[in-house]
Scaffold this active site. Structure first.
Site, PDB file in Angstrom:
ATOM      1  N   HIS A  61      47.595  79.931 -81.151  1.00 12.87           N
ATOM      2  CA  HIS A  61      46.363  79.402 -81.748  1.00 12.87           C
ATOM      3  C   HIS A  61      46.021  80.130 -83.054  1.00 12.87           C
ATOM      4  O   HIS A  61      45.670  79.516 -84.050  1.00 12.87           O
ATOM      5  CB  HIS A  61      45.254  79.554 -80.703  1.00 12.87           C
ATOM      6  CG  HIS A  61      43.924  78.995 -81.123  1.00 12.87           C
ATOM      7  ND1 HIS A  61      42.782  79.268 -80.436  1.00 12.87           N
ATOM      8  CD2 HIS A  61      43.565  78.181 -82.143  1.00 12.87           C
ATOM      9  CE1 HIS A  61      41.770  78.656 -81.014  1.00 12.87           C
ATOM     10  NE2 HIS A  61      42.204  77.992 -82.055  1.00 12.87           N
ATOM     11  N   GLU A  64      48.290  78.942 -85.641  1.00  9.46           N
ATOM     12  CA  GLU A  64      47.896  77.602 -86.093  1.00  9.46           C
ATOM     13  C   GLU A  64      46.844  77.717 -87.203  1.00  9.46           C
ATOM     14  O   GLU A  64      46.919  77.042 -88.223  1.00  9.46           O
ATOM     15  CB  GLU A  64      47.339  76.797 -84.910  1.00  9.46           C
ATOM     16  CG  GLU A  64      46.743  75.444 -85.292  1.00  9.46           C
ATOM     17  CD  GLU A  64      45.416  75.181 -84.609  1.00  9.46           C
ATOM     18  OE1 GLU A  64      45.334  75.287 -83.382  1.00  9.46           O
ATOM     19  OE2 GLU A  64      44.440  74.882 -85.335  1.00  9.46           O
ATOM     20  N   HIS A  65      45.867  78.593 -87.008  1.00  4.56           N
ATOM     21  CA  HIS A  65      44.851  78.795 -88.049  1.00  4.56           C
ATOM     22  C   HIS A  65      45.467  79.426 -89.297  1.00  4.56           C
ATOM     23  O   HIS A  65      45.172  79.044 -90.416  1.00  4.56           O
ATOM     24  CB  HIS A  65      43.765  79.744 -87.543  1.00  4.56           C
ATOM     25  CG  HIS A  65      42.752  79.078 -86.674  1.00  4.56           C
ATOM     26  ND1 HIS A  65      41.429  79.015 -87.026  1.00  4.56           N
ATOM     27  CD2 HIS A  65      42.851  78.442 -85.489  1.00  4.56           C
ATOM     28  CE1 HIS A  65      40.761  78.384 -86.073  1.00  4.56           C
ATOM     29  NE2 HIS A  65      41.597  78.034 -85.129  1.00  4.56           N
ATOM     30  N   GLU A 137      41.742  85.639 -89.158  1.00  5.25           N
ATOM     31  CA  GLU A 137      41.798  84.498 -88.239  1.00  5.25           C
ATOM     32  C   GLU A 137      41.884  84.951 -86.788  1.00  5.25           C
ATOM     33  O   GLU A 137      41.421  84.255 -85.904  1.00  5.25           O
ATOM     34  CB  GLU A 137      42.987  83.596 -88.580  1.00  5.25           C
ATOM     35  CG  GLU A 137      42.931  82.993 -89.973  1.00  5.25           C
ATOM     36  CD  GLU A 137      41.704  82.108 -90.189  1.00  5.25           C
ATOM     37  OE1 GLU A 137      41.328  81.370 -89.259  1.00  5.25           O
ATOM     38  OE2 GLU A 137      41.111  82.185 -91.293  1.00  5.25           O
ATOM     39  N   GLU A 158      35.786  81.671 -81.824  1.00  3.18           N
ATOM     40  CA  GLU A 158      35.948  80.296 -81.326  1.00  3.18           C
ATOM     41  C   GLU A 158      36.177  80.319 -79.815  1.00  3.18           C
ATOM     42  O   GLU A 158      35.581  79.553 -79.063  1.00  3.18           O
ATOM     43  CB  GLU A 158      37.133  79.620 -82.033  1.00  3.18           C
ATOM     44  CG  GLU A 158      37.409  78.204 -81.536  1.00  3.18           C
ATOM     45  CD  GLU A 158      38.722  77.618 -82.057  1.00  3.18           C
ATOM     46  OE1 GLU A 158      39.242  78.126 -83.064  1.00  3.18           O
ATOM     47  OE2 GLU A 158      39.205  76.662 -81.443  1.00  3.18           O
TER      48      GLU A 158
HETATM   49 ZN   LIG Z   1      40.934  76.965 -83.393  1.00  3.52          ZN
END
Ligand SMILES: [Zn+2]
Length: 965
Positions: A61, A64-65, A137, A158
């Site tokens: 994840h 991905e960012h 991130e 998040e």
């Molecule tokens: Zn995310």
């Protein structure tokens, strides 16, 4: 066939998707490409990697960012954001799944589309993933004033938001419980307690291992020429050779005995009935198309409709408030089924479990009713044919479906070419084979690979988690000497400076952009024709919709007294879901599912652009194939005129379910709650929205639960009165969308439908709005906040001009993004300006801050005033604003959007003027707008929702406090 270094592996006509599909393999790298050609102008590209993580640090994840934060060719801080600012994209995002990471883009403009493809390819394969990007991130330390340490990072925060939602925890744990030995037993998104275990080295190695063409699946969809697709990819792939990537997802070993898992979670004070549970079964692999489709039908049979036996039994048991579990999960290598109840007393676990099994046993032994089977087969097939993906591009939904088999080296077409397997199932049912009874036996009753997951409310679990985090940070802090602490401070400072440093004009100029000349100067109107029909307004939209007819009957709320407005959405559901004088709700549900693609009720509040008055309606909406148009209208008439409202228990079930849904939405959708609350302070439309869909609605429902028990006759009288006031031809609209021939064929049925309705009376609104702006703090158990502030710009003297669209696009993507997301650590922030009402609302979500975010909102004016916008930046924001104006819509959405324009007086002339003003926006417009924003900052109303620190902030600022859980 060989082309651009690719060899054709397979070619298929997929008539279900009106597409020619070609599967290619790249000779040098082994990269796979699925290329779908058809006449869809909404072109889609995606590259997906198989990325099974080996821990719950969220490495997939965070990556991905991070890959979207600058690349070799595009050395800017966030190319992704540059594209969001100024492209005609109809989709731009990235997803982390338990075993794959996908980077999809979409656009209807060819030049724009290939710009997006180019930036995304460079991002995925050549990202600048520096230690600083990883820290920003992923996670890093910050020092507080008193010298203590905290964690910060976009994904860290998040995921704290995700872990604040009991529903997310339940879904995550339900999946993990079935797959303890493989990658699906981990959290690919990242558990906030494990994220700080991730090192930069492991993060970097993850990219090197998995982001290679040999481990990639490329995908194209739409009306662009295939040769260009191959040429673009071959340019990239030329830079790579072969690689042996170990990324297979193994199968989970089967359990011999069922398992059980108990998970404590943070709940509010009123936590006696806040438990949740699911029973979960491991099913076969996704690759067997026929079994896969049959299980999709079984899912519909068991829980798809209110009348479905398992759903009905669970809801009517009174043991819980709403269904839990996602039903059939079909996006992983092995399917699984998850169902249960929310709002339970955990002590009832045994009882719920045995109820589930006794329903399943009953169905297996007595047989699934034929109507149920017919309804399930029709619904699954209608959905596959309609392919209504909402705001998701159709091509992207197809990619996602193909990946459910293709990712595991299976046949990418097995879920796309659905006719053969679906017809095979129909044939087996027709000859009397007990298809679904056998599935129930084999995969549910006799299946020992299952797990029960119970979420138990524990008042202190949030505190305990916070304590663990605190002591972990304290240990790190204790290990640091003065020098070490200084290093942490300096590092955080360096990050902050990096984030604040703007991109150089040279770097920004690398991003490929459209110019003003690429934009259409004239609006594309949606086809619409209006004529009276027996005292109703009939509006039709001649739009090709694959032979499907969409009907929306909208009844004005004008005759509803203010106190009964919150009852309207509930009445809508009750009419559709309570049966009629001839058919009980089970039979009625089956009839609807057999003959149509569904009938729903939806309350919609619009604002007229000339006088800001509301147009509020309850819509009953249905869809069916042209051949079933008569049945659709007949069913809609029955729903409107003949619903049996006097069934107390059925109504109570609907009410509890509705209340539970709203409560569970509070945290994941806190920004919507805040937005609704803020808008309610500034005019009747906002007030109405809050009454039917906001916190006010939830409060009404909670009170109504009590009233149903104490004063059912009073409730019934209210329901009947509201229905009588609503349903009538006067002031109502009938909106129909479909191709010309579909519409023509439906006309006689529409006409008799209208004639069957009572005349009604068109009157001015009966309700009043009690509007008093108040600063509010809404307290819920949550690890994150949602921070909002709003003002009515029209009452501050502003008059609408199209440049506002450009300015807000820029503010959202430049100012709020940088300050609230990148620097503040919130997951996002937006400003929503409603052109009709004049209300501007700025709202953040999953935000660790409160006052700091409000301060950013208040400094927007200052930012605009000092802004020296380059020509490129201005054009970027104009392109972005036009992209929003021209958002791609599927047929029914176009029909509804056109209706909304008609009802609010948003004429083509007005809309063209708005477009002209957007296209001719100048830097001076930005500076002028600063004065309005300064007034909004000074006079605006605050609303925050959250847990941590909210009460203290309310005390400091004098906000009213409201506890809502
Ligand atoms: Zn995310």
């Amino acid at each position: 066939m060989h082309k651009h270094g690719f060899t054709l592996v397979e070619e298929r006509e997929i008539k279900e998707l009106s597409s020619r599909a070609r599967l290619w393999r790249h000779d040098a790298t082994g990269a796979a490409l699925l290329s779908m050609s058809n006449d869809d102008e909404n072109k889609v590209f995606g590259v997906s990697f198989r990325t099974p993580p080996h821990d719950s640090t969220g490495v997939a994840h965070i990556l991905e960012h991070s890959v979207l934060c600058g690349s070799e060719k595009y050395p800017v801080k966030e190319p992704f954001v540059e594209l969001l600012k100024g492209s005609l994209q109809t989709f731009l995002n990235a997803f982390t799944y338990p075993d794959k990471t996908c980077y999809p883009v979409a656009s209807t403009n060819l030049a724009d589309f290939y710009n997006l493809v180019d930036v995304y390819l460079d991002a995925a394969f050549f990202p600048r993933i520096t230690p600083e990007i990883f820290q920003q991130e992923g996670w890093h330390y910050e020092t507080a004033q008193d010298g203590t340490l905290t964690y910060k990072g976009v994904v860290f925060n998040e995921m704290k938001g995700v872990y604040s939602s009991p529903e997310s925890i339940l879904a995550e744990r339900s999946q993990q419980a079935l797959f303890p030995d493989i990658t699906y037993g981990l959290d690919s998104g990242g558990n906030p307690e494990h994220i700080p275990d991730l090192t930069y080295e492991a993060f970097k190695a993850f990219h090197e291992t998995y982001y290679h063409p040999a481990n990639a699946r490329f995908y194209f969809w739409g009306d662009d020429p295939e040769d260009r697709r191959l040429a673009v990819l071959s340019q990239l792939l030329d830079r790579f050779g072969p690689l042996d990537v170990q990324s297979e997802v193994p199968l989970q070993q089967t359990f011999d005995t069922p398992k059980r898992l108990e998970v404590p979670y943070a709940a509010g004070a009123d936590s006696d009935r806040r438990g949740m549970m699911t029973v979960n079964w491991l099913l076969p692999e996704t690759s067997d198309a026929e079994t896969n489709f049959a299980l999709q039908m079984l899912d519909h049979i068991l829980v798809g409709l209110p009348a479905s036996p398992l759903r009905k039994a669970l809801i009517e048991s009174g043991l819980g408030e709403d269904l839990a579990g996602g039903g059939l999960e079909n996006e992983l290598r092995q399917l699984y089924f998850s169902t249960g109840l929310k709002g339970i007393d955990p002590a009832d676990e045994e009882q719920i479990s045995s109820l589930i099994f006794s329903v399943l046993r009953g169905l297996a032994e007595d047989g699934v009713p034929a109507a149920s089977i017919e309804a399930a087969m029709n619904t699954v097939e209608f959905d596959l044919r309609e392919n209504n993906t909402g705001r998701f591009p159709v091509g992207l939904a197809v990619m996602t479906r193909a990946l459910t088999t293709w990712l595991y080296d299976g046949d990418p077409f097995s879920q796309l070419a659905f006719e053969k397997p679906v017809n095979a199932i129909r044939a087996r049912v027709a000859v009397g084979e007990p298809v679904f009874e056998n599935l129930i036996r084999r995969w549910l009753l006799d299946n020992t690979h299952r797990a029960t997951v119970v979420l138990v409310p524990a008042e202190n679990s949030d505190k305990a988690r916070a304590e663990r985090e605190k002591s972990r940070l304290a240990a790190v802090r204790a290990s640091l000497d003065e020098q070490g602490l200084e290093a942490v401070r300096a590092n955080a400072e360096k990050l902050r400076r990096m984030q604040e440093e703007p991109d150089t004009p040279e770097a920004l100029s690398t991003i490929p952009r459209l110019g003003l000349h690429d934009l259409a100067a004239v609006n594309t109107p949606i086809p619409a024709q209006e004529s009276p029909l027996d005292g109703m307004r009939l509006i039709t939209h001649d739009i090709d919709a694959k032979g499907i007819l969409y009907v929306d009957a909208g009844f004005s709320l004008n005759r509803i007294p203010a106190g009964l407005v919150p009852l309207v959405p509930l009445l809508g559901r009750a009419m559709v879901e309570m049966g009629t004088s001839r058919y009980d709700f089970v039979e009625m549900g089956m009839r609807i599912a057999c003959k149509t693609g569904g009938i729903d009720a939806d309350s919609v509040v619009l604002t007229r652009v000339d006088d800001r008055t509301p147009d509020a309606r309850l819509f009953v909406q249905g869809k069916a194939t042209q051949a079933n148009a008569a049945a659709l209208f007949e069913l809609m008439r029955d729903v409107l005129l003949d619903a049996q409202l006097d069934q107390k228990e059925r109504f109570r079930s609907i009410l509890l379910e509705e209340k539970a849904r709203m409560e569970h939405r509070l945290v994941p959708a806190g920004h919507m709650v805040v937005m609704s609350r803020l808008r309610s302070h500034f005019g009747k439309s906002g007030w109405l929205g809050e009454q039917m869909d906001g916190l006010a609605a939830l409060e009404y429902l909670r009170e109504l639960v009590r009233r149903v028990d104490e004063d059912w006759n009073g409730v019934l009288a209210d329901l009947t009165a509201v229905r009588q006031a609503l349903v009538g031809r006067a002031g109502a609209v009938l909106n129909m969308t479909g191709s010309g021939s579909t519409l023509a064929a439906a006309m006689p049925h529409a006409s008799s439908f209208a004639a069957s309705l009572p005349e009604g009376q068109d009157v001015p609104p009966a309700w009043f709005a009690d509007i008093r702006p108040v600063h509010e703090a809404l307290c819920v158990p949550s690890q994150v906040n949602y921070v909002g502030k709003a003002a009515d710009l029209y009452s501050l003297g502003y008059r609408y001009h199209g440049s506002a669209n450009v300015i807000f696009k820029h503010l959202r993507m430049a100012w709020l993004w940088d300050k609230v997301r990148v620097q503040g650590g919130a997951y996002g922030a937006f400003c929503a300006f409603d052109r009709a009402s004049g209300v501007l609302a700025q709202v953040s979500y999953r935000d660790p801050n409160l006052e700091a975010t409000l301060d950013v909102y208040d400094r927007s004016a200052e930012y605009l005033r000092s802004l020296s916008l380059t020509k490129d930046e201005l054009v970027t924001s104009v392109v972005g604003a036009i992209g929003e104006l021209d958002a791609h819509m599927l047929p029914h959405d176009r029909g509804m959007a056109s209706l909304a324009r008609t009802l609010t007086g948003d004429t083509e002339e007005r809309r063209q003027q708005m477009r002209d003003e957007i296209l001719s926006t100048t830097p001076e417009d930005f500076v002028r707008f600063a004065d309005v924003l300064a007034e909004a900052a000074r006079t605006g109303t605050v609303c925050v929702l959250g847990g941590a620190g909210v009460e203290e902030a309310a005390e400091r600022n004098g906000w009213a406090v409201k506890s809502i859980m």
